[in-house]
Design a protein around this motif. Structure first.
Motif, PDB file in Angstrom:
ATOM      1  N   LEU A   6       4.655 -29.304  66.829  1.00 19.05           N
ATOM      2  CA  LEU A   6       4.337 -30.165  67.968  1.00 19.05           C
ATOM      3  C   LEU A   6       4.084 -29.361  69.239  1.00 19.05           C
ATOM      4  O   LEU A   6       3.325 -29.792  70.101  1.00 19.05           O
ATOM      5  N   LEU A  34      13.714 -33.448  64.100  1.00 21.96           N
ATOM      6  CA  LEU A  34      12.942 -32.864  65.199  1.00 21.96           C
ATOM      7  C   LEU A  34      13.742 -31.676  65.698  1.00 21.96           C
ATOM      8  O   LEU A  34      14.947 -31.794  65.943  1.00 21.96           O
ATOM      9  N   LEU A  57       7.900 -40.467  65.276  1.00 17.58           N
ATOM     10  CA  LEU A  57       7.752 -39.216  64.533  1.00 17.58           C
ATOM     11  C   LEU A  57       8.610 -39.193  63.280  1.00 17.58           C
ATOM     12  O   LEU A  57       8.183 -38.700  62.225  1.00 17.58           O
ATOM     13  N   LEU A  72       8.396 -30.952  63.863  1.00 14.50           N
ATOM     14  CA  LEU A  72       8.885 -32.044  63.044  1.00 14.50           C
ATOM     15  C   LEU A  72       9.126 -31.456  61.662  1.00 14.50           C
ATOM     16  O   LEU A  72       8.188 -31.034  60.985  1.00 14.50           O
TER      17      LEU A  72
END
Length: 272
Positions: free
Chosen positions: A131, A170, A223, A160
């Protein structure tokens, strides 16, 4: 053979799936009543049923006596097998409800392991969606924690983390760039950060670890493919190499249904 009869247990506050038929209906290959099994045979057969999905999370296993009768083994053998399955984070004992299938993807047991190493232990594939990956000047708090000078740079990495395509966590990691300059060019969709640090001779060997519970916000929920407000386990870690130098600071958010932390506590009289 038809699959095991499964129904919803509405008599418990926490609803769960549980198996109501004899253990023989689950079809454990190689298990017969004509021969006595070793406990590790029982472990292997039940583990195969759990990992294949025939015994999904929340399934309640038969009682020890029924299981022993159906498998043609003694209750001591069953009890030992269930203990090993619990140690492998595949089942748990839930009060009067008995043994429940409760398979966590990531289980920490007083050992410092990377996400990639957890996946390898489960014979799963670890990968990531990057990310954010970049180089920036260290913040004041990072200067203090890492022992850096003003203007020193750190690599900032946000991923992720997935295990067999299942979104699990995360994770944000910060590492002083001078310790391992090649980090700037690494492909962290597949590369292991800890493996690269070890190759540079600065692999983490211990970490201070803080764990708290939080609720997922809208971005985190999207996510991790969970609902807004779902429980997350937030981990803050400061990892050190063999010299005691801080080599990584990380902040992780784990899906609560995919992560379990296990530790052993000692009474004050047992701690020096």
């Amino acid at each position: 053979m038809q699959g095991p009869a499964i129904r919803r247990d509405s008599s418990c506050l926490a609803l769960s799936w549980f198996y109501t038929g004899p253990m023989s209906d689950i079809s454990f290959p190689g298990i017969t009543k004509e021969r006595t099994l070793r406990y590790d045979d029982v472990v292997r057969r039940i583990e195969e049923q759990i990992r294949s999905g025939k015994l999904p999370n929340g399934t309640r296993l038969s009682g020890e006596r029924d299981m022993a009768r159906e498998m043609g083994v003694g209750r001591v053998t069953i009890r030992r097998a269930l203990g090993l399955l619990r140690d492998k984070a595949l089942i748990r004992l839930d009060g009067t409800r008995g043994w429940i299938v409760d398979q966590a993807l990531v289980t920490e047991r007083n050992a410092l392991r990377s996400f990639t190493e957890f996946a390898a232990l489960r014979r799963a594939r670890a990968h990531a969606r990057v990310l954010r990956q970049g180089i920036r000047e260290a913040t004041l708090s990072e200067i203090e924690v890492f022992g850096l000078a003003v203007g020193d740079r750190v690599m900032d990495l946000v991923r992720l983390r997935m295990m067999d395509d299942e979104p699990t966590a995360l994770e944000e990691s910060r590492v002083p760039l001078d310790l391992c300059p090649e980090l700037a060019l690494a492909d962290f969709s597949t590369a292991s950060l800890h493996a690269l640090l070890r190759s540079a001779g600065i692999g983490p060997v211990r970490a201070d670890y803080d764990l708290t519970a939080v609720a997922a916000n809208e971005d985190q929920a999207a996510l991790l493919q969970i609902t807004v407000g779902a429980p997350l386990l937030a981990a803050e870690a400061i990892a050190r190499d063999q010299t005691g130098r801080v080599v990584e600071c990380s902040s992780s958010l784990f899906r609560a249904d995919r992560y379990r932390f296990h530790t052993t506590l000692k009474s004050g009289s047992d701690v020096g």
